[in-house]
Motif scaffolding. Sequence first.
Motif, mmCIF file in Angstrom:
data_model
loop_
_atom_site.group_PDB
_atom_site.id
_atom_site.type_symbol
_atom_site.label_atom_id
_atom_site.label_comp_id
_atom_site.label_asym_id
_atom_site.label_seq_id
_atom_site.Cartn_x
_atom_site.Cartn_y
_atom_site.Cartn_z
ATOM 1 N N ILE A 51 2.413 79.665 50.970
ATOM 2 C CA ILE A 51 3.593 80.501 50.668
ATOM 3 C C ILE A 51 4.657 80.355 51.765
ATOM 4 O O ILE A 51 5.812 80.679 51.555
ATOM 5 N N ALA A 52 4.244 79.826 52.944
ATOM 6 C CA ALA A 52 5.175 79.802 54.081
ATOM 7 C C ALA A 52 5.422 78.372 54.560
ATOM 8 O O ALA A 52 4.528 77.520 54.490
ATOM 9 N N PHE A 77 11.831 84.106 55.532
ATOM 10 C CA PHE A 77 10.639 84.954 55.690
ATOM 11 C C PHE A 77 11.084 86.230 56.399
ATOM 12 O O PHE A 77 11.797 86.168 57.399
ATOM 13 N N SER A 80 7.118 90.233 60.163
ATOM 14 C CA SER A 80 5.805 90.793 59.812
ATOM 15 C C SER A 80 5.531 91.954 60.748
ATOM 16 O O SER A 80 5.542 91.768 61.974
ATOM 17 N N ILE A 93 6.158 90.502 64.434
ATOM 18 C CA ILE A 93 6.345 89.045 64.595
ATOM 19 C C ILE A 93 7.583 88.666 63.799
ATOM 20 O O ILE A 93 7.671 88.934 62.604
ATOM 21 N N GLN A 214 0.929 93.548 58.175
ATOM 22 C CA GLN A 214 -0.526 93.440 58.333
ATOM 23 C C GLN A 214 -1.009 94.866 58.555
ATOM 24 O O GLN A 214 -0.654 95.488 59.562
ATOM 25 N N SER A 223 -3.189 92.145 54.272
ATOM 26 C CA SER A 223 -1.884 91.533 54.599
ATOM 27 C C SER A 223 -0.990 91.673 53.373
ATOM 28 O O SER A 223 -1.464 91.513 52.250
ATOM 29 N N LEU A 225 2.692 90.168 51.927
ATOM 30 C CA LEU A 225 3.712 89.146 52.210
ATOM 31 C C LEU A 225 4.789 89.170 51.152
ATOM 32 O O LEU A 225 4.496 89.244 49.950
ATOM 33 N N GLU A 235 -3.265 89.971 50.695
ATOM 34 C CA GLU A 235 -4.531 89.367 51.116
ATOM 35 C C GLU A 235 -5.407 90.527 51.567
ATOM 36 O O GLU A 235 -5.004 91.303 52.450
ATOM 37 N N PRO A 301 -4.973 81.960 57.332
ATOM 38 C CA PRO A 301 -3.540 81.887 57.004
ATOM 39 C C PRO A 301 -2.640 82.780 57.843
ATOM 40 O O PRO A 301 -1.442 82.792 57.600
ATOM 41 N N PHE A 302 -3.153 83.504 58.850
ATOM 42 C CA PHE A 302 -2.435 84.677 59.367
ATOM 43 C C PHE A 302 -1.017 84.460 59.881
ATOM 44 O O PHE A 302 -0.282 85.423 60.027
ATOM 45 N N ILE A 303 -0.605 83.248 60.214
ATOM 46 C CA ILE A 303 0.843 83.088 60.468
ATOM 47 C C ILE A 303 1.447 82.019 59.542
ATOM 48 O O ILE A 303 2.510 81.457 59.828
ATOM 49 N N GLY A 304 0.734 81.758 58.451
ATOM 50 C CA GLY A 304 1.318 80.921 57.405
ATOM 51 C C GLY A 304 1.575 79.487 57.832
ATOM 52 O O GLY A 304 2.605 78.908 57.516
ATOM 53 N N ARG A 387 7.436 83.789 65.793
ATOM 54 C CA ARG A 387 6.484 82.830 65.214
ATOM 55 C C ARG A 387 6.598 81.502 65.957
ATOM 56 O O ARG A 387 5.619 80.789 66.139
HETATM 57 O O1 LIG Z 1 4.250 84.688 59.799
HETATM 58 C C1 LIG Z 1 3.709 85.757 59.488
HETATM 59 O O2 LIG Z 1 4.012 86.804 59.989
HETATM 60 C C2 LIG Z 1 2.658 85.776 58.440
HETATM 61 C C3 LIG Z 1 2.480 84.715 57.655
HETATM 62 C C4 LIG Z 1 1.418 84.637 56.680
HETATM 63 C C5 LIG Z 1 1.526 83.692 55.675
HETATM 64 C C6 LIG Z 1 0.511 83.569 54.747
HETATM 65 C C7 LIG Z 1 -0.587 84.380 54.818
HETATM 66 C C8 LIG Z 1 -0.684 85.305 55.820
HETATM 67 O O3 LIG Z 1 -1.766 86.101 55.894
HETATM 68 C C9 LIG Z 1 0.314 85.441 56.760
#
Ligand SMILES: O=C(O)/C=C/c1cccc(O)c1
Length: 538
Positions: A51-52, A77, A80, A93, A214, A223, A225, A235, A301-304, A387
């Motif tokens: 997605i990112a 984006f 977050s 973030i 989050q 999460s 988004l 998520e 995936p936490f920062i995509g 990020r």
């Molecule tokens: O960049 C962020 O703050 C979060 C991105 C992200 C993208 C996809 C799935 C996630 O759990 C976080």
Amino acid sequence: MTDTAAALDCDVLVVGFGPTGAVAAGLLGRLGHRTLVIDRLTDVYNKPRAIALDHEIFRHLDNMGLADAISPYIEPFTASEHFGVDGQLIRRIDMVAKPYPLGYTPSMVFSQPAVEAELRRHATGFSNVRAELGVELLGLVQAPDRVEACLKNSDGQNRSVTARYVLGCDGASSTVRQIAGLALEDLIFDEPWLVVDVRVNEDALARLPQCSAQFCNPARPVSFLIGPKNHRRWEIMLLPGEDGRQMERPENVWKLLAPWLTPQDGELWRAASYRFHALVATEWRNGRILIAGDAAHQQPPFIGQGMCQGLRDATNLVWKLDHVLKGVSSDGLLDSYGIERKQHVIELTGKIKAIGQSICERDPAAARRRDAQILADGSGKPQRLTRQEIIPPLRAGCLSQHEMPARGTLFPQPRIARGGAARLLDEVTGTGWRVLIDGRSDDAAFMLSLCAARPDVSAAAVVPAGAGLPNALEETEGVLANWFDRHGVVAAVVRPDHYVFGTARNASGLGDLLREIELRRRDVRPTQDSRSEMERTP
Ligand SMILES: O=C(O)/C=C/c1cccc(O)c1
């Protein structure tokens, strides 16, 4: 091309036509290499997985001429916001502030099926790129100068094709990786999550959070988004005893979404349970076979960054393959691909894991300690990160061997004044090996003359707007002047993938760097089994 190479079916066989394979095929196509790309499936997967994306990746897509075609499916984006046990904001973030260092919004969300279709359209627009869908890879056999691939066509018939190199972009369960005997190392992260994509009705959108978030609630980490248009993603961490397949059922998904939406508020687009894990290939090549994307690494995936990492692989590898296929470098240059990318993946995955571990904390007492620590890190206020500061530089590989400021970082892309308008630097200088010189330096003209002796490297001096230096590009926002000042350098040698090979504090330093490019591109030891006939002939 040698007679032997010309007799092969293609220069590169790309296995897998997802984003990584499509970008690799498009880049190879543009560089004139005969490319066959195959995929087991006959269509683009019609649900969003990634997605990112970020400005580094968008820069490459823009360089490829894709910016206009994909922009309708891309949006900035949001920040977050991370919330602690009691719902308090503990961390934010965001992206770096303007003027943007690479000339684009630094973090973006996108609609994967539409963008992937454009990537495929672009790749197959080259007459030297052929895509065959519904085709499966059965086996690979390496010879000194080629790889022979056994394929199963969509009609069930087997056939073989020959290529100089094979690139496996065939996903987490990669057949190429297995055939090549490339092992995965476990970077130790393994948590069960449910990913839910919803197309939310217009009237319900305003009731949802207006920032990505989050919710680090130990009872159930979640999460949220904000995707493009009305696409929203949740998520949701699965708890012990919850079965992933059962939780994917719409009635269970809507129960989990109840704090935000009812079934009348939108349409479920996708619900898929995953184990978020962290893996990296021990070796990224075996002779003429290389792997990229999810075939080489997987991360939470936490920062995509999942898809970005795959496209970084493609953009790192393709210029090196181009040099090798054109005889500019020996095949040993390809070893720097795995060296650079593996280190980068391990370092970034470590940072993603740290963020993920704090989000996934299930013990309430530990979660409270986490909240207190994060707030303490922010001097009592919510911690603020960008990020971009989370993404590490390259640290080893085809870089100057000497320690120097900014080596291995992404070179910025200032806006350049041209005929009353502003154009981005890459459009003006092109994207090959480049030297960018601080036009304010007394030695600028001498440094340009040093570069003139190198036809394989382009060179430009850049000055701030209004400086009025003849033969220099004028930047409009001071991005590059600021960069030179911050690093205390007057010139940078930049690779085709925009990473800084090295920087110089003066003209003599630039002379050394120019000599070193040649050495680092050529003085790479080929592995015994991967040298072609031609390369072994003195
Ligand atoms: O960049 C962020 O703050 C979060 C991105 C992200 C993208 C996809 C799935 C996630 O759990 C976080």
